[in-house]
Each structure stands twice: as structure tokens, then as C-alpha cells.
Motif scaffolding. Structure first.
Motif, PDB file in Angstrom:
ATOM      1  N   ILE A   1      34.209  41.191  29.281  1.00  0.00           N
ATOM      2  CA  ILE A   1      35.220  40.116  29.377  1.00  0.00           C
ATOM      3  C   ILE A   1      34.643  38.788  28.889  1.00  0.00           C
ATOM      4  CG2 ILE A   1      36.561  38.715  30.981  1.00  0.00           C
ATOM      5  CD1 ILE A   1      36.871  41.066  32.762  1.00  0.00           C
ATOM      6  N   ILE A   2      33.427  38.492  29.314  1.00  0.00           N
ATOM      7  CA  ILE A   2      32.784  37.232  28.892  1.00  0.00           C
ATOM      8  C   ILE A   2      32.567  37.241  27.374  1.00  0.00           C
ATOM      9  CG2 ILE A   2      30.752  35.751  29.176  1.00  0.00           C
ATOM     10  CD1 ILE A   2      32.611  35.961  31.617  1.00  0.00           C
TER      11      ILE A   2
ATOM     12  N   ALA B   1      33.946  30.747  29.466  1.00  0.00           N
ATOM     13  CA  ALA B   1      33.252  31.906  30.059  1.00  0.00           C
ATOM     14  C   ALA B   1      32.885  31.622  31.515  1.00  0.00           C
ATOM     15  CB  ALA B   1      32.005  32.238  29.246  1.00  0.00           C
ATOM     16  N   TRP B   2      32.456  30.399  31.785  1.00  0.00           N
ATOM     17  CA  TRP B   2      32.076  30.046  33.161  1.00  0.00           C
ATOM     18  C   TRP B   2      33.297  30.046  34.086  1.00  0.00           C
ATOM     19  CZ3 TRP B   2      28.356  30.784  36.093  1.00  0.00           C
ATOM     20  CH2 TRP B   2      28.139  30.055  37.254  1.00  0.00           C
ATOM     21  N   MET B   3      34.436  29.664  33.549  1.00  0.00           N
ATOM     22  CA  MET B   3      35.666  29.714  34.363  1.00  0.00           C
ATOM     23  C   MET B   3      36.067  31.163  34.625  1.00  0.00           C
ATOM     24  SD  MET B   3      38.325  26.758  33.237  1.00  0.00           S
ATOM     25  CE  MET B   3      38.398  27.152  31.521  1.00  0.00           C
TER      26      MET B   3
ATOM     27  N   ALA C   1      36.576  37.197  37.154  1.00  0.00           N
ATOM     28  CA  ALA C   1      36.098  38.548  36.816  1.00  0.00           C
ATOM     29  C   ALA C   1      35.331  39.163  37.983  1.00  0.00           C
ATOM     30  CB  ALA C   1      35.219  38.487  35.573  1.00  0.00           C
ATOM     31  N   GLU C   2      34.520  38.356  38.644  1.00  0.00           N
ATOM     32  CA  GLU C   2      33.744  38.882  39.780  1.00  0.00           C
ATOM     33  C   GLU C   2      34.640  39.146  40.995  1.00  0.00           C
ATOM     34  OE1 GLU C   2      29.383  36.966  38.687  1.00  0.00           O
ATOM     35  OE2 GLU C   2      30.685  35.946  40.115  1.00  0.00           O
ATOM     36  N   MET C   3      35.704  38.375  41.119  1.00  0.00           N
ATOM     37  CA  MET C   3      36.673  38.671  42.188  1.00  0.00           C
ATOM     38  C   MET C   3      37.321  40.032  41.928  1.00  0.00           C
ATOM     39  SD  MET C   3      38.722  35.132  42.777  1.00  0.00           S
ATOM     40  CE  MET C   3      38.040  33.763  43.689  1.00  0.00           C
ATOM     41  N   LEU C   4      37.608  40.276  40.633  1.00  0.00           N
ATOM     42  CA  LEU C   4      38.293  41.508  40.251  1.00  0.00           C
ATOM     43  C   LEU C   4      37.362  42.714  40.360  1.00  0.00           C
ATOM     44  CD1 LEU C   4      41.194  41.940  39.158  1.00  0.00           C
ATOM     45  CD2 LEU C   4      40.225  41.972  36.864  1.00  0.00           C
ATOM     46  N   SER C   5      36.120  42.517  39.930  1.00  0.00           N
ATOM     47  CA  SER C   5      35.188  43.646  39.885  1.00  0.00           C
ATOM     48  C   SER C   5      34.539  43.926  41.230  1.00  0.00           C
ATOM     49  CB  SER C   5      34.101  43.381  38.837  1.00  0.00           C
ATOM     50  OG  SER C   5      33.284  42.296  39.247  1.00  0.00           O
ATOM     51  N   GLY C   6      34.533  42.922  42.139  1.00  0.00           N
ATOM     52  CA  GLY C   6      33.879  43.116  43.432  1.00  0.00           C
ATOM     53  C   GLY C   6      32.374  43.169  43.325  1.00  0.00           C
TER      54      GLY C   6
ATOM     55  N   ILE D   1      33.190  26.061  45.351  1.00  0.00           N
ATOM     56  CA  ILE D   1      33.899  25.379  44.256  1.00  0.00           C
ATOM     57  C   ILE D   1      33.063  24.208  43.725  1.00  0.00           C
ATOM     58  CG2 ILE D   1      35.905  23.900  43.770  1.00  0.00           C
ATOM     59  CD1 ILE D   1      37.530  25.764  45.603  1.00  0.00           C
ATOM     60  N   PHE D   2      32.456  23.453  44.633  1.00  0.00           N
ATOM     61  CA  PHE D   2      31.615  22.329  44.194  1.00  0.00           C
ATOM     62  C   PHE D   2      30.405  22.841  43.409  1.00  0.00           C
ATOM     63  CE2 PHE D   2      33.830  19.651  47.337  1.00  0.00           C
ATOM     64  CZ  PHE D   2      34.001  18.518  46.551  1.00  0.00           C
ATOM     65  N   ILE D   3      29.814  23.936  43.870  1.00  0.00           N
ATOM     66  CA  ILE D   3      28.636  24.491  43.167  1.00  0.00           C
ATOM     67  C   ILE D   3      29.035  24.983  41.774  1.00  0.00           C
ATOM     68  CG2 ILE D   3      26.939  26.365  43.202  1.00  0.00           C
ATOM     69  CD1 ILE D   3      27.018  26.121  46.300  1.00  0.00           C
ATOM     70  N   ILE D   4      30.188  25.666  41.693  1.00  0.00           N
ATOM     71  CA  ILE D   4      30.682  26.150  40.386  1.00  0.00           C
ATOM     72  C   ILE D   4      30.934  24.962  39.446  1.00  0.00           C
ATOM     73  CG2 ILE D   4      32.634  27.267  39.236  1.00  0.00           C
ATOM     74  CD1 ILE D   4      32.905  28.976  41.849  1.00  0.00           C
TER      75      ILE D   4
END
Length: 274
Positions: free
Chosen positions: A152-153, A214-216, A221-226, A250-253
Motif C-alpha cells: 500500500i505504501i 505514505a505517513w498518513m 493501513a496498520e488499523m486495517l492489518s492489525g 496523534i501528537f506523536i504522529i
């Protein structure tokens, strides 16, 4: 005479340094003012929404996270910097693969009108597709969530770099081409000494946009892939109803994305020509 020249040079250098400090101080001042406004707005909204964590709650969550940021007690129980590193590794892998394909493809499209006519419709067709729509394709091809996330990235990183590289290359002035022809540059010399140096600011702009997207996308993607990562952490914190951890993540991201954006901006300024 030499003393006068030395003093003039030293004066100019001091002026440049002072101007740099002044600009940095000004940017820092605006950054602090903007964050202060954000916190004030957050505090005002929080007065009417009882479940919304306060800035102090989030500060407490951040303090807990960074008390031991590298711990590892299992695949799904890791310190925040370990999770961040996992996400950055996936983004770097997909981004690097994307750049390896996108830059030569953009050079081809910008240099050969026939190639542009042939490839551009494909780029324009696939570019608006949401990166997450590619996840089932990635799962089908790779049979695993980890490479599917990198896939995906990779797709996300392709299009802005292809388009910006092609734009930069296609705008190469005719005089540059004539000079290369006069000096009888080989194709390799023409690409390395004329084409890429001229198009480099555009290429870096494309890479900067690609990395930002890609960072967004990695969070979703990680939520989807677990899989473990900062996106998984956000989803896990939400399932545990730990909103202070969600907002802290969210602040770290955001801060990580900002640092990388500034890094690419610095590279762009380094190669920019007037």
C-alpha cells in the motif's frame, strides 16, 4: 586592503548568521503561538464535552509512554518508540521501493513524448484510487498482511514522484539539450550531468509529497492489518477506551510527520536553483 576585505567578509557572514537566527526565532515564536491557540481551543471545547480528555490528561499519557518507550512484552505490547519504529520501517520500505520505480518512470515520461502518451492515462486512472483499496490486492498477491501493508505504501509513494519528476524533466530548457549535444554527452552523461541535476528540485518535491501521504496512510493501513505500529496502537487504545493515549499518539504522529517534512524541505532548499 586585505584587512578591509576580511572585515567585509566577516561582516557579511555575521549578517547571514544573525538573519538565520532571527528567522529561526520567528518560526519558533509562531509555532509556539499556534500550539497555544490549539490548546486554548481544545480547552474551550473540552468544557462542553465531558469525555474529551484535557491537555493535562494527554500530557500524563505522554509521560507514561515515554517513561519506558522501548519495552517489549510481546508482539502487541510494545513501547511507543518501538511501535513508531515499526511504522517507520514499513513506510521507509514502501517509500524506497516506490522511489526506485517512480523516478526512472518519471524521467521516461518527461523525456519521451510517446512514453508519456502511453503511461499518463494509466497514472491518471490509478492516482485517485484510495490506497486502502489496494489492500485486498496486496493480500491476494502476498498472502500476508505485512507485505500487503508495504505494498500500500509503495502504491501511495508512486504517483506524486512520477508526476513531479516527469514535470521537471519535461521542462528542461532547450539550451541545456543543445549544450549536451555540442559536447557529445553519452546518454548516461546526459542523464547524470544535465537531466537529473535540473529536475532534482521537482523530484524532491514529489518525494516530499509521497512521504507525507505514505505517513498518513500507514496509520489506516496498520488499523486495517492489525499489525504492530503506531496505527495499531491508536486502534488498540480506542478499543480500550483510552482517549488520552489516542490523542497522545496523534501528537506523536503529527510531530514525526512534521520532522520528516522539514527534512525534505531542507533537502529541497539545498538543491534549489535560482
Amino acid at each position: 586592503m586585505q584587512n578591509v576585505q576580511y572585515k567585509a567578509t566577516a561582516s557579511r557572514s555575521t549578517g547571514v548568521v544573525l538573519k538565520g537566527f532571527k528567522n529561526a526565532a520567528s518560526q519558533l515564536g509562531f509555532f509556539v503561538a499556534g500550539i497555544s491557540l490549539l490548546l486554548l481551543g481544545w480547552w474551550i471545547v473540552g468544557q462542553n464535552i465531558k469525555d474529551l480528555p484535557t491537555p493535562l490528561d494527554v500530557f500524563g499519557a505522554l509521560k507514561t509512554m515515554f517513561a519506558d518507550p522501548y519495552y517489549e512484552r510481546g508482539p502487541n505490547d510494545r513501547g511507543i518508540l518501538n511501535l513508531l519504529l515499526s511504522s517507520l520501517t514499513r513506510v521507509a520500505s514502501g517509500f524506497a521501493l516506490g522511489a526506485l520505480i517512480a523516478i526512472p518512470l518519471g524521467i521516461l515520461m518527461g523525456s519521451v513524448p510517446f512514453a508519456k502518451k502511453l503511461i499518463d492515462p494509466v497514472v491518471q486512472l490509478l492516482r485517485p484510487v484510495s490506497p486502502l483499496a489496494w489492500f485486498p490486492i496486496g493480500l491476494t498477491v502476498f498472502q500476508s498482511a505485512e507485505p500487503a501493508t508495504v505494498f500500500i505504501i509503495f502504491i501511495t509513494a508512486l504517483w506524486p514522484t512520477v508526476i513531479n519528476t516527469a514535470f521537471g524533466v519535461s521542462n528542461l530548457p532547450k539550451d541545456f539539450k543543445n549544450v549536451a549535444r555540442v559536447f557529445k554527452f553519452t546518454p548516461a552523461q546526459y542523464i547524470s550531468k544535465v537531466l537529473i541535476p535540473f529536475a532534482l528540485p521537482h523530484i524532491l518535491t514529489g518525494l516530499r509529497i509521497s512521504f507525507g501521504i505514505a505517513w498518513m496512510v500507514i496509520v489506516a493501513a496498520e488499523m486495517l492489518s492489525g499489525k504492530s505500529g503506531i496505527g495499531f496502537f491508536v486502534w488498540d487504545a480506542w478499543n480500550a477506551l483510552s482517549l488520552p493515549n489516542v490523542i497522545a499518539a496523534i501528537f506523536i504522529i503529527g510531530l514525526t510527520g512534521l520532522l520528516f517534512d522539514r527534512f525534505f524541505g531542507f533537502l529541497e532548499r539545498m538543491v534549489k536553483y535560482e
